[in-house]
Design an enzyme around this catalytic site. Structure first.
Site, PDB file in Angstrom:
ATOM      1  N   ASP A  65       0.876  -1.152   0.054  1.00 45.97           N
ATOM      2  CA  ASP A  65       0.099   0.175   0.134  1.00 45.97           C
ATOM      3  C   ASP A  65       0.966   1.271   0.073  1.00 45.97           C
ATOM      4  O   ASP A  65       1.387   1.511   0.944  1.00 45.97           O
ATOM      5  CB  ASP A  65      -0.696  -0.152   1.218  1.00 45.97           C
ATOM      6  CG  ASP A  65      -1.898   1.028   1.402  1.00 45.97           C
ATOM      7  OD1 ASP A  65      -1.699   1.907   0.526  1.00 45.97           O
ATOM      8  OD2 ASP A  65      -2.702   1.171   2.363  1.00 45.97           O
ATOM      9  N   HIS A  66       1.272   1.622  -1.237  1.00 49.19           N
ATOM     10  CA  HIS A  66       1.912   2.929  -1.455  1.00 49.19           C
ATOM     11  C   HIS A  66       1.189   3.983  -2.065  1.00 49.19           C
ATOM     12  O   HIS A  66       0.348   3.856  -3.150  1.00 49.19           O
ATOM     13  CB  HIS A  66       3.268   2.480  -2.263  1.00 49.19           C
ATOM     14  CG  HIS A  66       4.324   1.935  -1.243  1.00 49.19           C
ATOM     15  ND1 HIS A  66       5.431   2.541  -1.440  1.00 49.19           N
ATOM     16  CD2 HIS A  66       4.401   1.110  -0.500  1.00 49.19           C
ATOM     17  CE1 HIS A  66       6.599   1.749  -0.628  1.00 49.19           C
ATOM     18  NE2 HIS A  66       5.741   1.019   0.011  1.00 49.19           N
ATOM     19  N   SER A 126       4.115   1.870  10.720  1.00 47.85           N
ATOM     20  CA  SER A 126       4.184   3.249  11.086  1.00 47.85           C
ATOM     21  C   SER A 126       4.401   4.168   9.887  1.00 47.85           C
ATOM     22  O   SER A 126       4.633   5.410   9.933  1.00 47.85           O
ATOM     23  CB  SER A 126       5.294   3.569  12.134  1.00 47.85           C
ATOM     24  OG  SER A 126       6.382   2.954  11.753  1.00 47.85           O
ATOM     25  N   GLY A 127       4.602   3.588   8.653  1.00 55.83           N
ATOM     26  CA  GLY A 127       5.073   4.320   7.280  1.00 55.83           C
ATOM     27  C   GLY A 127       6.393   4.965   7.044  1.00 55.83           C
ATOM     28  O   GLY A 127       7.400   4.521   7.789  1.00 55.83           O
ATOM     29  N   GLU A 128       6.458   5.304   6.003  1.00 53.15           N
ATOM     30  CA  GLU A 128       7.620   5.855   5.394  1.00 53.15           C
ATOM     31  C   GLU A 128       7.220   7.419   4.938  1.00 53.15           C
ATOM     32  O   GLU A 128       6.436   7.457   4.504  1.00 53.15           O
ATOM     33  CB  GLU A 128       8.484   5.188   4.136  1.00 53.15           C
ATOM     34  CG  GLU A 128       8.340   3.771   4.462  1.00 53.15           C
ATOM     35  CD  GLU A 128       7.194   2.838   4.227  1.00 53.15           C
ATOM     36  OE1 GLU A 128       6.521   3.488   3.370  1.00 53.15           O
ATOM     37  OE2 GLU A 128       7.103   1.834   4.606  1.00 53.15           O
ATOM     38  N   ASN A 144       5.903   8.078   1.320  1.00 55.65           N
ATOM     39  CA  ASN A 144       4.285   8.065   1.146  1.00 55.65           C
ATOM     40  C   ASN A 144       3.624   9.165   2.051  1.00 55.65           C
ATOM     41  O   ASN A 144       2.639   9.558   1.531  1.00 55.65           O
ATOM     42  CB  ASN A 144       3.704   6.509   1.317  1.00 55.65           C
ATOM     43  CG  ASN A 144       4.466   5.504   0.617  1.00 55.65           C
ATOM     44  OD1 ASN A 144       4.389   5.534  -0.581  1.00 55.65           O
ATOM     45  ND2 ASN A 144       5.076   4.637   1.334  1.00 55.65           N
ATOM     46  N   GLY A 167      12.438  -3.966  13.993  1.00 54.40           N
ATOM     47  CA  GLY A 167      13.310  -4.005  14.977  1.00 54.40           C
ATOM     48  C   GLY A 167      12.894  -4.412  16.459  1.00 54.40           C
ATOM     49  O   GLY A 167      11.509  -4.622  16.500  1.00 54.40           O
ATOM     50  N   THR A 180       6.742  -8.885   9.120  1.00 48.65           N
ATOM     51  CA  THR A 180       8.169  -8.400   9.055  1.00 48.65           C
ATOM     52  C   THR A 180       8.625  -8.884   7.487  1.00 48.65           C
ATOM     53  O   THR A 180       7.921  -9.372   6.657  1.00 48.65           O
ATOM     54  CB  THR A 180       8.830  -9.145  10.218  1.00 48.65           C
ATOM     55  OG1 THR A 180      10.251  -8.757  10.148  1.00 48.65           O
ATOM     56  CG2 THR A 180       8.905 -10.698   9.977  1.00 48.65           C
TER      57      THR A 180
END
Length: 318
Positions: free
Chosen positions: A37-38, A104-106, A109, A173, A189
């Site tokens: 989903d981007h 938590s996204g990037e 996006n 992480g 993951t």
């Protein structure tokens, strides 16, 4: 025995290609689907980015496989109340065979509306509140929510599945794996990391499902396979926080020039040897992953599905 699914890449394929791949995956014996989903692809060479919720609607009519978003960020670009409605509709369309994978996204996006990009701690705080909002709305009552990050006024979702949509939380992480164990219905993951899986399970995850995505580049010509993997997906090899903080596809393309071609070959299966592909997937199973989703990076999807149906999936299930 772990399930083997297919990973639909919205960054690399248009909506019609994704539907075709899903049909091929089901025919080849894959058991489920992951879909990214981007808003943007990671780089311009990947070249696509269809709206995932439209594709999921089409998937519900094209295949009978379960679908998980891998993963949706419900915190900034789209308000969690709208994600709650989208996920509920997807679950109805798929007759309950839908999992909402969240993360938590990037910045890639989530910066597009001009929102500042918060620290990791704030992003996880936003994600936890967003999950709460989604779960409350999925109860089907009219709600108002006045939180630290989100406001919902007298909202009710009318189109709901029979059971609440499971929400799996992604993590790369220890902090995120612990967070997923505490609040998730499952864990997503992308690495075969047994310690991460243990952290998830010991932090409240217990025997909840663990999903993981992995990439291979199948081609009859090993050089073609490696070239495709490096040209399209060298961003996967970038270190540290770059994947979370770079804002534009062209920034990823610039950073990718620092990744040597041979490094891709050391990290992912490339070429036609089915044993190489099976070995990569087994690493995830041995790390405690319950469901592994495989993405084909190379251009020969027909050859990939034929090889996996004939030579890879049977040995993983024997």
């Amino acid at each position: 025995m772990a399930k083997i699914g297919y990973f639909l890449s919205c960054e690399q394929n248009g909506p019609k290609e994704l539907i075709d791949q899903a049909k091929r995956a089901e025919a080849a014996g894959f058991e489920s689907l992951w879909i990214s989903d981007h808003f943007h692809p990671w780089n311009d060479e990947q070249g696509q980015s269809p709206f995932v919720w439209g594709v999921i609607g089409a998937l519900s009519e094209a295949t009978s496989l379960p679908v998980t978003t891998g993963v949706t960020c419900p915190t900034m670009r789209i308000h969690p109340a709208i994600i709650a409605q989208a996920a509920a509709t997807a679950a109805v369309q798929l007759d309950g065979r839908f999992v909402l994978g969240v993360g938590s996204g990037e910045a890639l996006n989530e910066h597009i509306l001009g929102d500042p990009w918060p620290s990791v701690g704030v992003r996880l705080e936003m994600l936890e509140e967003a999950i709460d909002v989604i779960r409350i709305l999925h109860e089907g009552k009219e709600i108002s929510h006045h939180g630290l990050h989100y406001e919902v006024q007298e909202a009710r979702i009318y189109t709901l599945p029979e059971q609440p949509v499971p929400i799996y939380v992604s993590g790369f992480g220890p902090q995120a794996a612990e967070f997923a164990g505490r609040i998730g219905d499952g864990f997503c993951t992308v690495t075969p990391d047994a310690e991460l899986v243990k952290t998830f399970r010991s932090s409240g995850g217990g025997d909840k499902p663990v999903q993981a995505g992995t990439k291979v580049s199948w081609d009859r010509d090993a050089d073609v396979a490696l070239d495709a993997a490096h040209r399209l997906w060298a961003n996967d090899m970038l270190p540290g926080q770059l994947a979370q903080t770079l804002p534009r596809p062209k920034d990823f393309a610039d950073a990718m020039t620092l990744v040597p071609r041979e490094k891709m070959g050391e990290s992912v299966a490339t070429g036609p040897n089915p044993d190489d592909h099976a070995k990569q997937i087994r690493e995830y199973v041995e790390a405690g992953v319950d469901e592994v989703f495989v993405q084909q990076m190379g251009p020969d999807t027909e050859g990939f599905f034929a090889s996996f149906e004939r030579d890879v999936l049977p040995q993983l299930r024997s």
